[in-house]
Design an enzyme around this catalytic site. Structure first.
Site, PDB file in Angstrom:
ATOM      1  N   GLU A  10      39.572  -8.340 -65.226  1.00  0.00           N
ATOM      2  CA  GLU A  10      39.336  -9.779 -65.337  1.00  0.00           C
ATOM      3  C   GLU A  10      38.182 -10.141 -66.279  1.00  0.00           C
ATOM      4  O   GLU A  10      38.217 -11.171 -66.937  1.00  0.00           O
ATOM      5  CB  GLU A  10      39.060 -10.378 -63.940  1.00  0.00           C
ATOM      6  CG  GLU A  10      40.229 -10.331 -62.992  1.00  0.00           C
ATOM      7  CD  GLU A  10      41.396 -11.215 -63.424  1.00  0.00           C
ATOM      8  OE1 GLU A  10      41.195 -12.089 -64.294  1.00  0.00           O
ATOM      9  OE2 GLU A  10      42.504 -11.021 -62.904  1.00  0.00           O
ATOM     10  N   SER A  23      86.674 -21.495 -51.211  1.00  0.00           N
ATOM     11  CA  SER A  23      87.425 -22.734 -51.447  1.00  0.00           C
ATOM     12  C   SER A  23      86.592 -24.003 -51.366  1.00  0.00           C
ATOM     13  O   SER A  23      87.111 -25.092 -51.638  1.00  0.00           O
ATOM     14  CB  SER A  23      88.591 -22.828 -50.454  1.00  0.00           C
ATOM     15  OG  SER A  23      89.553 -21.838 -50.748  1.00  0.00           O
TER      16      SER A  23
END
Length: 790
Positions: free
Chosen positions: A103, A384
């Site tokens: 970092e 369906s």
């Protein structure tokens, strides 16, 4: 002879003029730089004076984000109850070194702001040489950002950056490097509702930080940059790369050797991961009910540009009573006989009038927080339930099919293939009406109808309903779409409300820590004509209340509703391994004038021995719908759908049918004398060729003629004579949010803005019943912590 030069010769006039211009230009540039610097410094000082206050509590607190339901009740406090604070003396040296290396390598050298780091990041951005390891912000600046600022991308302004830098310098002057690192390690968001690396160690490994290996510590150190993408459960390849980046950064920073890094990189990133979590996303009593909803809300929040660890207040559309009803129906129903604990479901309920997702169930019999949310998965065919969306809806919209349109149920082979299409009963019914084909869920008439419409137009119809696909669809998709229950509920909602599509959304308001409030609504758009929506709804009523309907198990007595079933059959090469008539998936999607509810049921590992759905079990999705929708409708008005002015009612073979005025071969002034048209009428398009279907999608049906049952009471208005109260039925364990207790809010010292004041609820004037036809995202400055207008 060489030419003599005169060293004392004066420069020419033109040379003097050029030098003078260059000197003037340099002075102007230098002056501009000085002016810009002075202006920038002045602006920096101006912004710094208005920077928020930074206290020990803001640096050391969890900065949790709170989520509220539609009544303003707190449902989750992300991180507040599941963060174990770890002191600097108890943080492993390897973790400190890993965090600093990845970092902020110059963390111990700068004083809060690092000009060298800023210049390096800027150069890397310009040249494209950055490895993505570090940006311009120091670790101290990141801590400030997490403590007092919003992390939304839209707030990355010069003013914010100036204030962030100023506060970072103040933090460095007041606290030691060791304490700053302690604050950061305890504050960062680590995914899955977990804050702080000590809590993350317990969540991911069921161990404290002191017991983790170098490889595991490196993985945790790398996660804060993107907790979702670096989640080792979901994305092990990304997590591995990020962990290895951390290890190499540690080598470069000379805090570990290359040999140590190599040994750590050889460890599988999923080695030692916990199978059950001692730390969950929230300790509130609602946790088990809201898991899937909260997970999707967080995803939506991040898509809007927010970070979860930003001290936000997030107001959702969650109807807690409906949510509890869905959870209990999935996990402890006394009326639904689930075959085993492995039998799963995913379900979503939306408000049809505005797109609000009011409830979502992502699993059953699952105890792991933020597990697979089956309500939003798109890897299973919808069977369906696709037919109204891709076949018959477009046929009415584009070809003006009447409900009595003759369609052929005769032997069919997909064009260009030898793949035959069959129905569940392996029978043909000859020429039948579109109504009968949809009510009984016949496959062949649906695909023939899709051929007439054309796949391109059908796909455009789907796009209007929020369904977009990476690849072009094919004919077989007319009986099976790879969509989620969330997508399907929102699409069917357009049938319910008369043809308007609202993108489904969970979050209605976000209040940032600085009081800035943003309201969200779904802007409705016309997806189909009112006539198409009405005629599809009229036919889908018969799915549930006709004797031959495929969804009669879903019917709620006395309620105006419509819906569609869907099942998917196993591939032909697997049929001999399961009982005849078995299915992989079973769906039901139904709706009223208020809500649409879509349910998928099945097994995660559908090809595992015994993980099939019998014909009887295919009705479980219908039974789930019936129980949940009865509860949700118990205190709602029961309203039938109105017949649009351009839809004409007629009688055909003793049945009430409908067509759009001006349909070819009809007379709008004498509907009783209408004559039918030939099967697969003259309005056709070129058949679309598709490749061989991967699996045969079928629907269980009962042979016979469609009856003209009670589904013909369609022309009623919304007057009191056509509104009845629905019996509570099986809805005793849930219902409408309108009957909820008075809203409670968290005890923070927020105030309510007059522009966004809370309003009391009533059973007849809640936001669930309001249509947001012209909605936008609005932003105000507000610290409101209640929002009772559901």
């Amino acid at each position: 002879m060489p030419r003599k030069t005169n060293p004392g010769k004066k420069p020419r006039h033109s040379q003097i003029k050029k030098r003078s211009k260059l000197k003037t230009a340099l002075l102007i540039i230098l002056g501009l730089i000085v002016l810009a610097g002075a202006s920038g410094l002045g602006l920096f000082i101006y912004y710094a004076q208005s920077a928020p206050k930074l206290t020990y509590n803001s640096l050391s607190s969890d900065n949790s984000t709170k989520f509220y339901d539609s009544k303003g009740k707190l449902i989750s406090r992300m991180g507040a109850q599941n963060r174990d604070y770890v002191k600097s003396a108890d943080i492993p040296t390897n973790l400190k070194n890993a965090v600093v290396s990845i970092e902020d390598r110059r963390f111990y050298k700068h004083h809060g702001v690092d000009p060298i780091r800023i210049m390096g990041a800027a150069t890397a951005n310009v040249t494209g040489s950055s490895l993505g390891l570090q940006g311009g912000s120091t670790l101290t600046q990141q801590l400030v950002k997490l403590s007092v600022f919003s992390t939304a991308a839209s707030d990355q302004t010069f003013k914010r950056k100036a204030q962030e830098a100023w506060l970072a310098i103040q933090v460095e002057n007041k606290y030691s490097k060791s304490q700053i690192l302690e604050f950061y390690i305890n504050k960062v968001y680590m995914g899955n509702g977990v804050y702080g690396m000590q809590t993350a160690a317990e969540y991911y490994y069921n161990k404290p930080l002191s017991k983790l290996s170098l490889a595991q510590l490196a993985m945790l150190a790398g996660m804060p940059q993107s907790p979702t993408n670096y989640n080792p459960y979901k994305y092990p390849s990304y997590a591995t790369k990020r962990r290895n980046d951390v290890l190499q950064a540690m080598v470069k920073n000379k805090v570990i050797t290359s040999d140590q890094a190599t040994q750590a990189e050889a460890q599988n990133v999923q080695s030692g991961l916990a199978k059950t979590h001692t730390k969950t996303n929230t300790s509130l009593k609602t946790a088990k009910y809201i898991d899937a909803y909260l997970q999707d809300a967080i995803s939506e929040l991040e898509k809007k540009g927010y970070k979860v660890n930003s001290g936000l207040k997030v107001y959702t559309n969650l109807n807690m009573k409906a949510q509890k009803s869905m959870y209990k129906t999935a996990n402890s129903s006394t009326t639904i006989a689930y075959p085993s604990k492995n039998f799963q479901l995913g379900a979503t309920m939306v408000n049809v009038n505005n797109g609000k997702v009011v409830a979502m169930q992502g699993n059953r019999k699952t105890k792991v927080s933020f597990g697979l949310n089956r309500a939003v998965q798109t890897d299973r065919s919808s069977g369906s339930t696709a037919k109204p969306l891709m076949d018959f809806g477009p046929a009415i919209e584009y070809l003006k099919y009447p409900t009595y349109q003759p369609v052929k149920d005769t032997p069919y082979t997909y064009p260009g293939t030898d793949k035959s299409l069959m129905d569940f009963d392996n029978k043909y019914q000859g020429t039948i009406t579109m109504r009968k084909a949809l009510v009984e869920s016949r496959n062949i008439p649906a695909i023939r109808t899709l051929e007439n419409v054309g796949v391109d137009r059908a796909q455009g119809f789907l796009a209007n309903l929020g369904m977009k696909f990476d690849k072009p669809l094919e004919l077989q998709n007319g009986i099976g779409l790879y969509v989620s229950s969330k997508q399907e509920a929102a699409a069917y909602a357009a049938f319910a409300n008369g043809g308007t599509y609202y993108e489904p959304y969970l979050i209605k308001k976000v209040v940032q820590s600085n009081g800035k409030t943003t309201n969200y609504k779904s802007k409705g758009k016309r997806a189909m004509s009112e006539s198409t929506a009405f005629m599809i709804t009229n036919m889908l009523k018969g799915v549930m209340d006709s004797s031959d309907g495929s969804g009669t198990a879903a019917k709620i007595s006395g309620l105006y509703e419509a819906g569609k079933t869907g099942t998917t059959q196993y591939p032909s090469d697997y049929l001999n391994k399961v009982p005849e008539g078995s299915s992989m998936d079973a769906w039901f999607t139904g709706y009223t004038r208020h809500y649409a509810l879509s349910i998928w049921t099945g097994y995660d590992r559908q090809f595992k021995t015994g993980h099939y759905i019998t014909q009887e079990q295919s009705k479980l999705s219908q039974e789930y719908y019936r129980e949940v929708m009865a509860a949700a409708s118990a205190n709602k008005s029961n309203i039938d759908w109105q017949q649009p002015s351009d839809v004409v009612q007629t009688e055909k073979n003793g049945k009430t049918e409908y067509y759009v005025a001006g349909y070819p071969g009809t007379s709008t002034d004498d509907s009783s004398s209408q004559t039918g048209v030939t099967a697969d009428s003259s309005v056709t398009t070129a058949a679309t060729t598709s490749s061989s279907a991967n699996s045969q999608v079928t629907e269980p049906t009962t042979s016979g003629t469609t009856s003209n049952s009670s589904n013909n009471n369609y022309g009623g208005s919304t007057s009191s004579s056509n509104q009845t109260q629905v019996p509570s039925g099986s809805g005793s364990n849930g219902g409408d949010d309108d009957t909820d207790d008075n809203a409670t809010t968290d005890s923070s010292t927020d105030t309510t803005s007059s522009s966004d004041s809370a309003t009391s609820d009533s059973s007849t004037s809640d936001d669930d019943n309001q249509t947001d036809s012209n909605t936008t995202t609005t932003t105000t400055t507000d610290t409101d912590n209640t929002d009772n207008n559901d």
